[in-house]
Design a protein around this motif. Structure first.
Motif, short mmCIF file in Angstrom:
data_model
loop_
_atom_site.label_atom_id
_atom_site.label_comp_id
_atom_site.label_asym_id
_atom_site.label_seq_id
_atom_site.Cartn_x
_atom_site.Cartn_y
_atom_site.Cartn_z
N LEU A 1 -17.06 2.39 -7.02
CA LEU A 1 -16.07 3.25 -6.65
C LEU A 1 -16.59 4.49 -5.76
O LEU A 1 -15.91 4.80 -4.63
N ARG A 2 -17.65 4.83 -5.94
CA ARG A 2 -18.39 5.68 -4.91
C ARG A 2 -18.71 5.18 -3.62
O ARG A 2 -18.29 5.67 -2.71
N LEU A 3 -19.23 3.84 -3.39
CA LEU A 3 -19.52 3.22 -2.30
C LEU A 3 -18.36 2.95 -1.70
O LEU A 3 -18.22 3.13 -0.57
N LEU A 4 -17.41 2.36 -2.29
CA LEU A 4 -15.93 2.03 -1.86
C LEU A 4 -15.43 3.30 -0.94
O LEU A 4 -14.79 3.27 0.08
N SER A 5 -15.51 4.55 -1.73
CA SER A 5 -14.87 5.78 -1.25
C SER A 5 -15.42 6.22 0.10
O SER A 5 -14.80 6.53 0.93
N ARG A 6 -16.81 6.06 0.15
CA ARG A 6 -17.50 6.28 1.23
C ARG A 6 -17.23 5.52 2.40
O ARG A 6 -16.73 5.79 3.54
N ALA A 7 -16.74 4.26 2.20
CA ALA A 7 -16.59 3.21 3.14
C ALA A 7 -15.04 3.47 3.53
O ALA A 7 -14.76 3.39 4.71
N PRO B 1 0.54 -1.19 0.03
CA PRO B 1 -0.06 -0.05 0.06
C PRO B 1 0.85 1.30 -0.05
O PRO B 1 1.99 1.41 0.51
N LEU B 2 0.31 2.23 -0.66
CA LEU B 2 0.88 3.73 -0.72
C LEU B 2 0.46 4.53 0.73
O LEU B 2 1.20 5.37 1.10
N SER B 3 -0.79 4.07 1.24
CA SER B 3 -0.97 4.48 2.55
C SER B 3 -2.03 3.49 3.22
O SER B 3 -2.50 2.47 2.49
N HIS B 4 -2.33 3.66 4.30
CA HIS B 4 -3.30 2.70 5.11
C HIS B 4 -4.46 2.51 4.65
O HIS B 4 -5.13 3.93 4.32
N GLY B 5 -5.09 1.51 4.10
CA GLY B 5 -6.16 1.50 3.31
C GLY B 5 -6.38 1.49 1.95
O GLY B 5 -7.53 1.30 1.53
N HIS B 6 -5.25 1.63 1.41
CA HIS B 6 -5.14 1.47 -0.18
C HIS B 6 -5.94 0.26 -0.57
O HIS B 6 -5.65 -0.83 -0.38
N LEU B 7 -6.97 0.36 -1.31
CA LEU B 7 -7.55 -0.54 -2.23
C LEU B 7 -7.46 -0.79 -3.63
O LEU B 7 -7.10 0.42 -4.31
N LEU B 8 -7.76 -1.83 -4.33
CA LEU B 8 -7.98 -2.19 -5.58
C LEU B 8 -9.19 -2.68 -5.73
O LEU B 8 -9.84 -3.31 -5.29
N LEU B 9 -9.92 -2.18 -7.05
CA LEU B 9 -11.07 -2.58 -7.48
C LEU B 9 -10.93 -2.93 -9.02
O LEU B 9 -10.53 -2.10 -9.89
N CYS B 10 -11.58 -4.14 -9.30
CA CYS B 10 -11.25 -4.58 -10.67
C CYS B 10 -12.75 -5.50 -10.91
O CYS B 10 -13.22 -6.03 -10.18
N PRO B 11 -12.77 -5.60 -12.19
CA PRO B 11 -13.87 -6.72 -12.44
C PRO B 11 -13.41 -8.00 -12.31
O PRO B 11 -12.07 -8.45 -12.61
N ARG B 12 -14.16 -9.00 -12.16
CA ARG B 12 -13.76 -10.54 -11.93
C ARG B 12 -13.07 -11.05 -13.47
O ARG B 12 -12.29 -11.73 -13.29
N ARG B 13 -13.94 -10.65 -14.52
CA ARG B 13 -13.50 -11.18 -15.84
C ARG B 13 -12.29 -10.44 -16.15
O ARG B 13 -12.07 -9.47 -15.91
N HIS C 1 -7.07 2.20 -8.28
CA HIS C 1 -6.53 2.15 -7.06
C HIS C 1 -7.53 3.20 -6.03
O HIS C 1 -7.62 4.39 -6.85
N LEU C 2 -7.93 3.00 -4.97
CA LEU C 2 -8.37 4.15 -3.90
C LEU C 2 -7.32 4.12 -2.92
O LEU C 2 -7.12 3.22 -2.23
N ILE C 3 -6.74 5.37 -2.80
CA ILE C 3 -5.64 5.66 -1.96
C ILE C 3 -5.97 6.71 -0.95
O ILE C 3 -6.02 8.02 -1.40
N PRO C 4 -6.13 6.55 0.27
CA PRO C 4 -6.22 7.43 1.31
C PRO C 4 -5.03 8.33 1.09
O PRO C 4 -4.07 8.09 1.26
N ARG C 5 -5.02 9.86 1.51
CA ARG C 5 -4.36 10.86 1.41
C ARG C 5 -4.46 11.60 2.82
O ARG C 5 -4.84 12.64 2.81
N TRP D 1 -8.54 11.51 -0.82
CA TRP D 1 -7.97 10.35 -1.42
C TRP D 1 -7.79 10.36 -2.78
O TRP D 1 -8.49 11.11 -3.39
N ASN D 2 -7.00 9.42 -3.52
CA ASN D 2 -7.03 9.56 -5.01
C ASN D 2 -7.67 8.34 -5.41
O ASN D 2 -7.65 7.13 -4.81
N VAL D 3 -8.14 8.60 -6.66
CA VAL D 3 -8.72 7.19 -7.56
C VAL D 3 -7.78 7.20 -8.67
O VAL D 3 -7.70 8.39 -9.15
N VAL D 4 -7.10 6.36 -8.83
CA VAL D 4 -6.09 6.25 -9.89
C VAL D 4 -6.34 5.09 -10.87
O VAL D 4 -6.57 4.06 -10.31
N GLN D 5 -6.27 5.17 -12.17
CA GLN D 5 -6.48 3.85 -13.04
C GLN D 5 -5.35 4.09 -14.12
O GLN D 5 -5.49 4.95 -14.75
#
Length: 195
Positions: free
Chosen positions: A102-108, A70-82, A138-142, A118-122
């Motif tokens: 992306l919106r719901l994960l950002s709130r959580a 992680p770049l920071s505590h909580g750094h998430l990855l979101l991807c399609p299963r396929r 990438h959802l990266i808390p800052r 936070w950053n959202v990077v793709q």
């Protein structure tokens, strides 16, 4: 070489080149994010995949998990299963689900980490710094570093600098908190839509 008459499909991987995100998607079952499994659920055991994977969302279409470097505590990855190498390889249904989550994960993520920025990077392709050839966000808390008095410190940005491996115990606890926060966000959104 393959058949010259056969067209290349970037969404189909050769067996000799397994995708780590596809491995995670094939290892962990789906569940309803409104009723997530608890922290000790065997189906989400992080050690089922190598390296360990800390799943926070697992729908029939999408998967979200903690970044193991992680770049920071909580750094998430979101991807399609396929498997889809780039954003242009995602279908319309997957794109809609990615946008929704992306919106719901950002709130959580904000709720769980207490970090309001936070950053959202793709990234798409090696020249654009995409390391895993499977489309992901990438959802990266800052956190605000100036508030800590560390005025000369800066954040690791997009792969530059030193990144520490995610601790297994910390990852498991954080993933459980994030699954619960996603449940809460979905519950709140459900109440709002009924008003």
């Amino acid at each position: 070489m393959g058949d010259p008459n056969q067209s290349f499909d970037p969404t189909v991987l050769p067996a000799s080149d397994p995708c780590p995100f596809c491995t995670i998607a094939n290892t962990y079952p789906t569940y309803d994010p409104a009723t997530p499994p608890g922290p000790d659920e065997p189906s989400l055991d992080p050690s089922k995949a190598a390296p360990a994977s800390f799943v926070v969302l697992s729908t029939p279409t999408l998967l979200a998990f903690l970044d193991i470097l992680p770049l920071s505590h909580g750094h998430l990855l979101l991807c399609p299963r396929r498997h889809a190498p780039k954003l242009t390889d995602v279908d319309a249904r997957e794109a809609a689900e990615l946008g929704r989550y992306l919106r719901l994960l950002s709130r959580a993520l904000v709720r769980t980490t207490g970090v309001n920025d936070w950053n959202v990077v793709q990234n798409n392709g090696a020249a654009a710094a995409q390391v895993v050839n499977h489309v992901h966000y990438h959802l990266i808390p800052r956190p605000e570093i100036r508030a800590s008095g560390k005025l000369r410190e800066s954040f690791t940005m997009f792969g530059r600098g030193v990144r520490s491996e995610l601790d297994d115990d910390e990852g498991a606890a954080l993933a459980a908190k994030l699954r619960e926060a996603i449940r809460e966000v979905l519950e709140e959104e459900g109440r709002k839509s009924k008003l």
